[in-house]
Design an enzyme around this catalytic site. Structure first.
Site, PDB file in Angstrom:
ATOM      1  N   LYS A   1      -3.603   2.180  -9.612  1.00 55.87           N
ATOM      2  CA  LYS A   1      -4.384   2.418  -8.395  1.00 55.87           C
ATOM      3  C   LYS A   1      -4.317   3.906  -8.070  1.00 55.87           C
ATOM      4  CE  LYS A   1      -5.035   0.826  -3.643  1.00 55.87           C
ATOM      5  NZ  LYS A   1      -5.431   2.164  -3.151  1.00 55.87           N
TER       6      LYS A   1
ATOM      7  N   PHE B   1     -14.063   2.553 -12.656  1.00 56.39           N
ATOM      8  CA  PHE B   1     -13.328   1.307 -12.893  1.00 56.39           C
ATOM      9  C   PHE B   1     -14.190   0.049 -12.825  1.00 56.39           C
ATOM     10  CE2 PHE B   1     -12.206   2.538  -8.416  1.00 56.39           C
ATOM     11  CZ  PHE B   1     -12.962   1.587  -7.752  1.00 56.39           C
TER      12      PHE B   1
ATOM     13  N   ARG C   1     -14.750  -8.255   0.554  1.00 60.53           N
ATOM     14  CA  ARG C   1     -13.351  -8.625   0.345  1.00 60.53           C
ATOM     15  C   ARG C   1     -13.282  -9.782  -0.641  1.00 60.53           C
ATOM     16  NH1 ARG C   1      -9.579  -5.290   1.422  1.00 60.53           N
ATOM     17  NH2 ARG C   1     -10.536  -4.926   3.461  1.00 60.53           N
TER      18      ARG C   1
ATOM     19  N   LYS D   1      -4.541  -5.897  -4.957  1.00 56.25           N
ATOM     20  CA  LYS D   1      -3.759  -4.666  -4.969  1.00 56.25           C
ATOM     21  C   LYS D   1      -2.280  -5.022  -4.874  1.00 56.25           C
ATOM     22  CE  LYS D   1      -4.554  -3.907  -0.004  1.00 56.25           C
ATOM     23  NZ  LYS D   1      -5.092  -2.976   1.019  1.00 56.25           N
TER      24      LYS D   1
END
Length: 278
Positions: free
Chosen positions: A45, A117, A187, A193
């Protein structure tokens, strides 16, 4: 103050409503022990500025234009790309400030990499889209355009070993993409994450006076959580510059914390940054 807070939130919602209807940005949920690691592709990340290429222009995930130099984007294709503008570990403020400028200089932009990504609007599950964006980057052959590498792990222990290495070198944590998932804007439970701490957002509603060496400056920000309305103070993480000139009332900040008290207040809350609203 309370009425101002609601007006401020309404402004944010209205200003981003039209882009929200069309934005391909996929937002992450939080990884936990119930998720099966072997079903995901995992990447570092990067702590940069989220940047979506809509085929003609770079935009933030809230739909505002990022005025990158022509040379930075001229080779990008006529299709959506999702990625991060990133410089190096600990350089978020630099790249965030640059992304806000109308005429950033080339010397600064030469430090920036566009870390791709995802290709949100091409067909296929994520494992297939990963191959497509890696191929695209290899064809473009632009040193500032890079493909975020994905890895697979057979166990939680392997994931944690990779996670520890990322954090040790200054990384924020890792992202887990469900390999078999098609793209879902908003979402999503298929994008996760995994970070060494939790983070959340709150709006500044006041200040507390500093003591000792911070006499005459801000000791802490008084904030209200955006998700549950809980009010608390955030003092840790504020630089001397921020204590002298704190974020204005109504500013939304991102903070991190370890867990919550029995009163649902964040424990060990620490200021991270002013949230990107540009």
């Amino acid at each position: 103050m309370r009425m101002y807070y609601f007006y401020f939130l309404a402004f944010l919602l209205l200003s981003s409503a039209s882009w929200a209807n069309t934005s391909p940005a996929q937002l992450a949920s939080v990884f936990n022990d119930t998720h099966q690691v072997e079903h995901y592709l995992v990447s570092e990340k990067y702590d940069g500025v989220r940047a979506i290429w809509d085929g003609t222009q770079l935009k933030t995930r809230r739909g505002n234009s990022i005025h990158a130099p022509v040379w930075f984007t001229e080779k990008l294709p006529n299709t959506y790309l999702d990625g991060e503008l990133w410089v190096d570990y600990g350089q978020f403020e630099f790249v965030s400030g640059l992304a806000r400028q109308l005429n950033g200089n080339d010397e600064d932009w030469l430090k920036v990499k566009y870390m791709i990504f995802d290709m949100p609007k091409v067909s296929g599950v994520f494992a297939e889209r990963y191959k497509k964006y890696v191929h695209l980057v290899s064809v473009l052959k632009q040193p500032h355009i890079q493909a975020v590498q994905q890895q697979s792990f057979a166990s939680r222990a392997q994931l944690d070993d990779y996670f520890d290495k990322v954090v040790a070198r200054g990384g924020e944590g890792v992202m887990l993409h469900l390999a078999t998932a098609t793209h879902l804007a908003g979402r999503s439970p298929q994008l996760l994450k995994y970070k060494p701490y939790s983070d959340a957002e709150a709006v500044v509603i006041g200040y507390s006076e500093g003591k000792g060496k911070y006499q005459g400056k801000t000791g802490a920000l008084i904030v209200r959580n955006l998700d549950d309305g809980i009010e608390f103070k955030v003092g840790s993480g504020l630089t001397d510059a921020l204590r002298a000139k704190p974020p204005k009332i109504g500013t939304v900040i991102t903070y991190r914390y370890q867990d919550k008290t029995k009163y649902n207040k964040p424990r060990f809350a620490r200021f991270l940054r002013v949230r990107e609203i540009f």
